[in-house]
Write a protein that holds these residues in place. Structure first.
Motif, mmCIF file in Angstrom:
data_model
loop_
_atom_site.group_PDB
_atom_site.id
_atom_site.type_symbol
_atom_site.label_atom_id
_atom_site.label_comp_id
_atom_site.label_asym_id
_atom_site.label_seq_id
_atom_site.Cartn_x
_atom_site.Cartn_y
_atom_site.Cartn_z
ATOM 1 N N GLY A 47 0.824 -1.203 0.000
ATOM 2 C CA GLY A 47 0.000 0.000 0.000
ATOM 3 C C GLY A 47 0.858 1.253 0.000
ATOM 4 N N ALA A 48 0.332 2.307 0.576
ATOM 5 C CA ALA A 48 1.038 3.587 0.583
ATOM 6 C C ALA A 48 1.743 3.790 1.915
ATOM 7 C CB ALA A 48 0.054 4.730 0.334
ATOM 8 N N GLY A 49 2.780 4.649 1.913
ATOM 9 C CA GLY A 49 3.528 4.894 3.138
ATOM 10 C C GLY A 49 4.301 6.196 3.088
ATOM 11 N N ASP A 50 4.850 6.574 4.236
ATOM 12 C CA ASP A 50 5.519 7.872 4.362
ATOM 13 C C ASP A 50 6.729 8.022 3.451
ATOM 14 O OD1 ASP A 50 3.885 9.177 6.166
ATOM 15 O OD2 ASP A 50 4.900 8.371 7.931
ATOM 16 N N VAL A 51 7.380 6.918 3.075
ATOM 17 C CA VAL A 51 8.554 7.026 2.210
ATOM 18 C C VAL A 51 8.208 7.719 0.893
ATOM 19 C CG1 VAL A 51 8.272 4.792 1.046
ATOM 20 C CG2 VAL A 51 10.572 5.738 1.402
ATOM 21 N N GLN A 52 6.950 7.688 0.504
ATOM 22 C CA GLN A 52 6.558 8.316 -0.760
ATOM 23 C C GLN A 52 6.681 9.837 -0.715
ATOM 24 O OE1 GLN A 52 3.325 4.959 -0.805
ATOM 25 N NE2 GLN A 52 2.819 6.405 -2.395
ATOM 26 N N PHE A 53 6.554 10.413 0.458
ATOM 27 C CA PHE A 53 6.707 11.860 0.569
ATOM 28 C C PHE A 53 8.163 12.299 0.420
ATOM 29 C CE2 PHE A 53 2.707 11.136 2.877
ATOM 30 C CZ PHE A 53 1.898 12.061 2.247
ATOM 31 N N VAL A 54 9.100 11.382 0.685
ATOM 32 C CA VAL A 54 10.512 11.745 0.585
ATOM 33 C C VAL A 54 11.103 11.374 -0.764
ATOM 34 C CG1 VAL A 54 10.671 11.316 3.069
ATOM 35 C CG2 VAL A 54 11.551 9.617 1.484
ATOM 36 N N ALA A 55 10.415 10.514 -1.512
ATOM 37 C CA ALA A 55 10.952 9.988 -2.771
ATOM 38 C C ALA A 55 11.371 11.058 -3.775
ATOM 39 C CB ALA A 55 9.949 9.031 -3.411
ATOM 40 N N PRO A 56 10.653 12.189 -3.879
ATOM 41 C CA PRO A 56 11.104 13.196 -4.850
ATOM 42 C C PRO A 56 12.425 13.864 -4.493
ATOM 43 C CG PRO A 56 8.775 13.504 -4.298
ATOM 44 C CD PRO A 56 9.351 12.546 -3.294
ATOM 45 N N TYR A 57 12.910 13.694 -3.265
ATOM 46 C CA TYR A 57 14.055 14.469 -2.796
ATOM 47 C C TYR A 57 15.293 13.628 -2.487
ATOM 48 C CZ TYR A 57 9.996 17.409 -2.079
ATOM 49 O OH TYR A 57 8.814 18.087 -2.269
ATOM 50 N N THR A 58 15.128 12.326 -2.322
ATOM 51 C CA THR A 58 16.260 11.477 -1.984
ATOM 52 C C THR A 58 15.992 10.066 -2.465
ATOM 53 O OG1 THR A 58 17.759 10.833 -0.189
ATOM 54 C CG2 THR A 58 15.406 10.830 0.303
ATOM 55 N N VAL A 59 16.959 9.188 -2.299
ATOM 56 C CA VAL A 59 16.830 7.790 -2.720
ATOM 57 C C VAL A 59 16.333 6.969 -1.535
ATOM 58 C CG1 VAL A 59 18.039 5.784 -3.660
ATOM 59 C CG2 VAL A 59 18.740 8.106 -4.325
ATOM 60 N N GLY A 60 15.227 6.265 -1.725
ATOM 61 C CA GLY A 60 14.650 5.536 -0.604
ATOM 62 C C GLY A 60 14.300 4.102 -0.925
ATOM 63 N N ILE A 61 14.290 3.275 0.105
ATOM 64 C CA ILE A 61 13.757 1.921 0.014
ATOM 65 C C ILE A 61 12.876 1.677 1.229
ATOM 66 C CG2 ILE A 61 15.627 0.941 -1.365
ATOM 67 C CD1 ILE A 61 16.775 -0.282 1.171
ATOM 68 N N ASP A 62 11.977 0.723 1.102
ATOM 69 C CA ASP A 62 11.033 0.442 2.178
ATOM 70 C C ASP A 62 10.933 -1.071 2.372
ATOM 71 O OD1 ASP A 62 9.220 0.855 4.175
ATOM 72 O OD2 ASP A 62 7.750 1.908 2.942
ATOM 73 N N GLY A 63 10.383 -1.460 3.524
ATOM 74 C CA GLY A 63 10.225 -2.874 3.817
ATOM 75 C C GLY A 63 11.357 -3.450 4.644
ATOM 76 N N LEU A 64 12.060 -2.613 5.410
ATOM 77 C CA LEU A 64 13.163 -3.079 6.246
ATOM 78 C C LEU A 64 12.682 -3.548 7.617
ATOM 79 C CD1 LEU A 64 14.606 -1.370 4.020
ATOM 80 C CD2 LEU A 64 16.339 -0.815 5.718
ATOM 81 N N GLY A 65 11.370 -3.617 7.791
ATOM 82 C CA GLY A 65 10.818 -3.940 9.097
ATOM 83 C C GLY A 65 10.621 -5.418 9.341
ATOM 84 N N ALA A 66 9.700 -5.719 10.242
ATOM 85 C CA ALA A 66 9.453 -7.094 10.668
ATOM 86 C C ALA A 66 8.623 -7.836 9.635
ATOM 87 C CB ALA A 66 8.737 -7.090 12.011
ATOM 88 N N GLN A 67 8.646 -9.149 9.755
ATOM 89 C CA GLN A 67 7.818 -9.993 8.898
ATOM 90 C C GLN A 67 6.681 -10.576 9.716
ATOM 91 O OE1 GLN A 67 10.592 -12.763 7.277
ATOM 92 N NE2 GLN A 67 11.203 -11.414 5.602
ATOM 93 N N GLY A 68 5.530 -10.662 9.078
ATOM 94 C CA GLY A 68 4.379 -11.178 9.796
ATOM 95 C C GLY A 68 3.252 -11.486 8.847
ATOM 96 N N ARG A 69 2.044 -11.325 9.342
ATOM 97 C CA ARG A 69 0.861 -11.596 8.529
ATOM 98 C C ARG A 69 -0.317 -10.830 9.105
ATOM 99 N NH1 ARG A 69 1.525 -17.278 11.035
ATOM 100 N NH2 ARG A 69 0.287 -17.136 12.958
ATOM 101 N N GLY A 70 -1.329 -10.662 8.274
ATOM 102 C CA GLY A 70 -2.594 -10.101 8.747
ATOM 103 C C GLY A 70 -2.567 -8.648 9.132
ATOM 104 N N ALA A 71 -1.662 -7.857 8.558
ATOM 105 C CA ALA A 71 -1.612 -6.434 8.914
ATOM 106 C C ALA A 71 -2.973 -5.785 8.710
ATOM 107 C CB ALA A 71 -0.556 -5.724 8.075
ATOM 108 N N HIS A 72 -3.372 -4.946 9.663
ATOM 109 C CA HIS A 72 -4.628 -4.200 9.632
ATOM 110 C C HIS A 72 -5.847 -5.084 9.897
ATOM 111 C CE1 HIS A 72 -3.247 -0.365 7.269
ATOM 112 N NE2 HIS A 72 -2.297 -0.830 8.071
ATOM 113 N N THR A 73 -5.642 -6.327 10.318
ATOM 114 C CA THR A 73 -6.765 -7.211 10.611
ATOM 115 C C THR A 73 -6.712 -7.650 12.068
ATOM 116 O OG1 THR A 73 -5.702 -9.359 10.182
ATOM 117 C CG2 THR A 73 -6.483 -8.111 8.266
ATOM 118 N N ASP A 74 -7.779 -8.362 12.488
ATOM 119 C CA ASP A 74 -7.823 -8.858 13.863
ATOM 120 C C ASP A 74 -6.744 -9.891 14.136
ATOM 121 O OD1 ASP A 74 -9.992 -7.240 14.067
ATOM 122 O OD2 ASP A 74 -11.470 -8.837 14.320
#
Length: 436
Positions: free
Chosen positions: A381-408
């Protein structure tokens, strides 16, 4: 238009990350050991954060999580500050931390403090089940925040943090961004303009057994379609005098979108459709109220939808096609208008982003944790890295691994905290080392 360039970047990434692995230096081996030694304590820190409800609309909870992480950053020698948002925005604000060792490239590390689980949520705050933890925001993204902190702590433990130039921003409203965006993300943009690289710690994805990272994320925006028809008795529908009514015209437009606007990586979802004699919509509760009868031709119809695209050019193409469909070929007795909004700007794939992802993959391989692939932007989906993308080089997804984000059933794999912290610490170390 977008599939081939992205696949090409992915192929280059695989080639680069498959190059001969370099051995970890003595310092890098110490970094890995420091992360591993802290793994039990990292889980304790994660539990403390997750047990605090920090739904976006719970500013006290968001601030409490911010205070917890601020103390960690203070102990690492960062200069920290809390940025309040205007009261009318009804958001908690953001935590910013700065470490200016004066050497090497400047990094911006990104996370967020809020979750989608508000105070009324019935989802348990924290439940451990063997090698997994279930809880509110455990995967998205308090796990990523802890990985960020543990990576920095490992660098400090071996004396590698002192010379580094690093800014950290943990936003308090990533899940429901405050308005106006020019205010809510002004400080983030200002930091991005000073950074050589941006690393975002949103949750990681695993595809067919291989971990991945994102160098592209699609814009998140929306559209509102409003349709007018002639109210009248249903016996006259389709006649020249009465026309087809607003609901049929809305259906024509939606089907034309589906048939004519489709492109790779472009989606437009009509999430709410309502029509009748009279319609009303409440923004604060996202609810529609409709008055109408089956034997009355609909006077009003509205559709509220989502729009996601990979580049500004693709977004503009989609808007122009949709606008043309709305205003051309209207059914008899109807008219329509459409309004577009953009919440998160697009982050298209770039060669510089691919090269940064390749360095991350190499760090992972050097640590014996396997190569990293590029994640198709359609899977994120969308995330804060998109606001910085026009100004610097970015990557995303360096966080934890799991399942069911945004669900019960949102859950996190505990071992991914250690893996993520090792990878991030090595990448940060290599990016911030002064040039020989």
């Amino acid at each position: 238009m977008f599939i081939k360039p992205f696949v090409a970047l992915a192929l280059v990434l695989v080639a680069l990350s498959g190059a001969a692995q370099a051995q970890l230096s003595d310092t890098e081996q110490k970094i890995v050991a420091a992360v591993q030694q802290r793994s039990p304590a990292a889980l304790v820190l994660l539990e403390k954060a997750v047990r605090i409800n920090s739904g976006t609309l719970n500013p006290e909870g968001v601030r409490a999580v911010g205070d917890l992480f601020r103390a960690e950053l203070d102990a690492l020698g960062f200069q920290t500050r809390w940025i309040d948002m205007p009261p009318a925005m009804k958001r908690a604000g953001h935590l910013v931390a700065t470490h200016d060792g004066g050497q090497g490239q400047r990094l911006l590390l990104l996370g967020h403090l809020d979750t989608v689980f508000e105070k009324s949520s019935a989802v348990p705050l924290w439940e451990r089940h063997g090698d997994w933890v279930r809880g509110q925001g455990v995967n998205d993204m308090k796990g990523g925040d802890v990985i960020l902190l543990e990576a920095l702590r490992a660098l400090q433990a071996v004396g590698a943090l002192a010379p580094a130039r690093i800014d950290v921003m943990l936003t308090g409203d990533e899940e429901r961004t405050g308005r106006p965006l020019t205010v809510a993300r002004a400080d983030l943009v200002a930091l991005a303009k000073k950074a050589d690289y941006a690393l975002s710690f949103e949750s990681s994805h695993r595809h067919q057994g291989t971990d991945s990272v994102s160098i592209a994320r699609r814009a998140a925006g929306g559209w509102v379609l409003r349709v007018k028809g002639k109210p009248g008795h249903s016996m006259g529908v389709f006649s020249s005098a009465s026309g087809h009514g607003a609901v049929y015209e809305a259906a024509r437009i939606l089907n034309a979108f589906r048939e004519q606007v489709v492109e790779p990586h472009l989606t437009f979802n009509p999430g709410l459709v309502y029509g009748g004699t009279e319609v009303r919509y409440a923004e604060d509760s996202a609810t529609a109220t409709v008055l109408g009868k089956s034997n009355v031709i609909a006077r009003d119809a509205e559709v509220r939808g989502d729009l996601r695209y990979l580049s500004p050019e693709q977004g503009e193409r989609a808007r122009q096609k949709m606008q043309s469909i709305v205003t051309t070929g209207n059914l008899p007795g109807t008219s329509a208008t459409i309004r577009f909004t953009e919440t998160y700007p697009p982050m298209p794939p770039t060669e510089a982003g691919q090269q940064l992802a390749a360095r991350y993959s190499q760090a992972s391989q050097d640590a014996g944790l396997g190569r990293i692939e590029l994640l198709d932007p359609g899977w994120r989906g969308a995330g804060d890295v998109q606001f910085v993308a026009p100004y610097t080089v970015g990557i995303d997804g360096l966080g934890a691994q799991g399942r069911g984000a945004h669900t019960d059933d949102e859950a996190l794999e505990i071992a991914s905290i250690e893996r993520g912290a090792i990878r991030a610490a090595l990448l940060i170390y290599r990016l911030t080392r002064p040039a020989p």
